[in-house]
Design a protein around this motif. Structure first.
Motif, short mmCIF file in Angstrom:
data_model
loop_
_atom_site.label_atom_id
_atom_site.label_comp_id
_atom_site.label_asym_id
_atom_site.label_seq_id
_atom_site.Cartn_x
_atom_site.Cartn_y
_atom_site.Cartn_z
N LYS A 156 0.82 -1.21 0.00
CA LYS A 156 0.00 0.00 0.00
C LYS A 156 0.86 1.26 0.00
O LYS A 156 0.54 2.25 -0.67
CB LYS A 156 -0.93 0.01 1.22
CG LYS A 156 -2.05 -0.99 1.15
CD LYS A 156 -3.04 -0.67 0.04
CE LYS A 156 -3.84 0.57 0.36
NZ LYS A 156 -4.83 0.88 -0.71
N LEU A 157 1.94 1.25 0.76
CA LEU A 157 2.81 2.42 0.80
C LEU A 157 3.49 2.66 -0.54
O LEU A 157 3.77 3.80 -0.91
CB LEU A 157 3.88 2.24 1.89
CG LEU A 157 3.39 2.32 3.34
CD1 LEU A 157 4.52 2.01 4.29
CD2 LEU A 157 2.80 3.69 3.64
N MET A 158 3.71 1.60 -1.28
CA MET A 158 4.37 1.74 -2.57
C MET A 158 3.40 2.26 -3.63
O MET A 158 3.76 3.14 -4.43
CB MET A 158 4.95 0.40 -3.02
CG MET A 158 5.73 0.50 -4.32
SD MET A 158 6.59 -1.03 -4.71
CE MET A 158 7.24 -0.61 -6.34
N VAL A 159 2.17 1.75 -3.66
CA VAL A 159 1.24 2.14 -4.71
C VAL A 159 0.51 3.44 -4.40
O VAL A 159 -0.04 4.08 -5.29
CB VAL A 159 0.19 1.03 -4.98
CG1 VAL A 159 0.88 -0.26 -5.40
CG2 VAL A 159 -0.69 0.79 -3.75
N VAL A 174 11.22 4.91 -2.23
CA VAL A 174 9.92 4.37 -1.84
C VAL A 174 9.85 2.88 -2.17
O VAL A 174 9.41 2.07 -1.35
CB VAL A 174 8.77 5.13 -2.56
CG1 VAL A 174 7.44 4.47 -2.25
CG2 VAL A 174 8.76 6.58 -2.14
N THR A 175 10.30 2.53 -3.37
CA THR A 175 10.32 1.12 -3.78
C THR A 175 11.25 0.31 -2.88
O THR A 175 10.91 -0.80 -2.45
CB THR A 175 10.77 1.00 -5.24
OG1 THR A 175 9.89 1.76 -6.07
CG2 THR A 175 10.77 -0.46 -5.69
N ALA A 176 12.42 0.87 -2.58
CA ALA A 176 13.38 0.19 -1.71
C ALA A 176 12.80 0.00 -0.31
O ALA A 176 12.98 -1.05 0.32
CB ALA A 176 14.68 0.98 -1.64
N GLY A 177 12.09 1.02 0.19
CA GLY A 177 11.48 0.93 1.51
C GLY A 177 10.41 -0.13 1.57
O GLY A 177 10.31 -0.90 2.55
N ALA A 186 7.64 -5.94 -7.01
CA ALA A 186 7.15 -6.28 -8.34
C ALA A 186 5.65 -6.00 -8.46
O ALA A 186 5.19 -5.38 -9.42
CB ALA A 186 7.43 -7.76 -8.64
N LEU A 187 4.87 -6.46 -7.47
CA LEU A 187 3.42 -6.25 -7.51
C LEU A 187 3.09 -4.76 -7.45
O LEU A 187 2.23 -4.27 -8.19
CB LEU A 187 2.76 -6.98 -6.33
CG LEU A 187 1.23 -6.86 -6.25
CD1 LEU A 187 0.60 -7.43 -7.52
CD2 LEU A 187 0.71 -7.59 -5.02
N GLY A 188 3.80 -4.04 -6.58
CA GLY A 188 3.56 -2.60 -6.47
C GLY A 188 3.86 -1.88 -7.77
O GLY A 188 3.12 -0.99 -8.19
N GLU A 189 4.95 -2.28 -8.41
CA GLU A 189 5.34 -1.64 -9.67
C GLU A 189 4.33 -1.93 -10.77
O GLU A 189 3.98 -1.05 -11.57
CB GLU A 189 6.73 -2.13 -10.08
CG GLU A 189 7.37 -1.32 -11.19
CD GLU A 189 7.64 0.12 -10.79
OE1 GLU A 189 7.52 1.01 -11.68
OE2 GLU A 189 7.94 0.37 -9.60
N ILE A 190 3.84 -3.17 -10.80
CA ILE A 190 2.85 -3.55 -11.81
C ILE A 190 1.56 -2.75 -11.63
O ILE A 190 1.00 -2.22 -12.60
CB ILE A 190 2.54 -5.06 -11.72
CG1 ILE A 190 3.76 -5.87 -12.17
CG2 ILE A 190 1.33 -5.41 -12.57
CD1 ILE A 190 3.63 -7.36 -11.94
N VAL A 191 1.11 -2.64 -10.38
CA VAL A 191 -0.13 -1.90 -10.10
C VAL A 191 0.04 -0.42 -10.41
O VAL A 191 -0.85 0.22 -10.99
CB VAL A 191 -0.55 -2.08 -8.63
CG1 VAL A 191 -1.72 -1.16 -8.27
CG2 VAL A 191 -0.91 -3.53 -8.35
N LYS A 192 1.21 0.15 -10.06
CA LYS A 192 1.46 1.56 -10.34
C LYS A 192 1.45 1.83 -11.85
O LYS A 192 0.88 2.82 -12.32
CB LYS A 192 2.80 2.00 -9.75
CG LYS A 192 2.71 2.27 -8.26
CD LYS A 192 3.94 2.86 -7.62
CE LYS A 192 5.15 3.02 -8.39
NZ LYS A 192 6.30 3.55 -7.64
N ARG A 193 2.11 0.97 -12.62
CA ARG A 193 2.17 1.17 -14.06
C ARG A 193 0.81 0.99 -14.73
O ARG A 193 0.46 1.71 -15.66
CB ARG A 193 3.19 0.20 -14.68
CG ARG A 193 4.62 0.53 -14.29
CD ARG A 193 5.61 -0.33 -15.06
NE ARG A 193 6.98 0.01 -14.71
CZ ARG A 193 8.06 -0.50 -15.30
NH1 ARG A 193 7.90 -1.40 -16.26
NH2 ARG A 193 9.27 -0.14 -14.93
N SER A 194 0.04 0.00 -14.25
CA SER A 194 -1.29 -0.21 -14.82
C SER A 194 -2.19 0.97 -14.49
O SER A 194 -3.04 1.36 -15.30
CB SER A 194 -1.92 -1.49 -14.27
OG SER A 194 -2.09 -1.42 -12.86
#
Length: 232
Positions: free
Chosen positions: A87-90, A174-177, A220-228
């Motif tokens: 949640k913090l990532m997206v 943020v991604t690293a955290g 990975a999941l956060g990045e996918i959701v952010k990009r979508s």
């Protein structure tokens, strides 16, 4: 002055050192949770989040040994930590959300900080309680714990401010955290008494692998959701 001369400063120093070494992830969580707040609210989020986390950590010390023996409690806590990391990532906030000063947004940040700190502190409080246990007078042990944690508060707040400063300039943090929270969660799962009882003590040997899977999975999941979300 007499109060300070009666204190065993070696014990307090140990508690502070433990909290600094084991509390670095807390500063990251505080910074991630507060990054989307209006600049005028960030200080409140950091102060109230840290205060609530410290108070609950003191309470946890009294029940840490018992809590850590409850089967699957750490496993459930690890799942919660994975969710928080995701949640913090997206939750990028965006320009519009960043300028809002809604009280519910501040409360949500504080709640996130406290929940994450409770989950991550289950193991940490055992080390703190162990340091305080060097004091013969049990009635004073809690006082040492409280005093040591209070002294460490400025260090935690300072650390979170530094991370916030870096996040504003390097968003990749943020991604690293989020990955750090996934790493902690993965290791927690395999150290749960219920998991060890079911799979055997050897399962703990795979804690590093579980941590890596947790970190990569969250990022990975956060990045996918952010990009979508951006494409939509």
């Amino acid at each position: 002055m007499e109060f300070f001369t009666m204190l065993d400063w070696s014990v307090i120093a140990q508690i502070i050192l433990i909290d600094i070494l084991l509390g670095g992830d807390n500063a990251v969580v505080i910074a991630l949770a507060c990054r989307n707040l209006h600049p005028n609210q960030r200080r409140k989020g950091i102060l109230w989040g840290t205060a609530g986390a410290i108070i609950l950590r003191v309470v946890l010390v009294a029940f840490a040994v018992t809590l850590l023996q409850i089967p699957f409690l750490k496993f459930v806590g690890a799942l919660a930590l994975l969710w928080i990391g995701y949640k913090l990532m997206v939750d990028t906030g965006g320009e519009e959300g960043h300028d809002l000063q809604a009280p519910d947004k501040l409360f949500a940040a504080i709640k996130t900080i406290i929940i994450a700190d409770i989950v991550m502190s289950l193991d940490n409080v055992l080390a703190i309680a162990g340091a305080a246990g060097q004091v013969d007078d049990q009635a004073h042990q809690l006082g040492y714990i409280v005093f040591g944690l209070l002294v460490s508060v400025p260090l935690i707040i300072g650390g979170s401010r530094i991370v916030l400063y870096l996040i504003d300039r390097f968003p990749i943090i943020v991604t690293a955290g989020a990955g750090l929270l996934g790493w902690i969660a993965g290791g927690m799962m395999l150290s749960d008494p219920g998991v060890i009882k079911y799979f055997g003590a050897g399962v703990e040997a795979y804690s590093l692998v579980a941590g890596a899977v947790g970190a990569i999975g969250v990022m990975a999941l956060g990045e996918i959701v952010k990009r979508s979300g951006k494409k939509a």
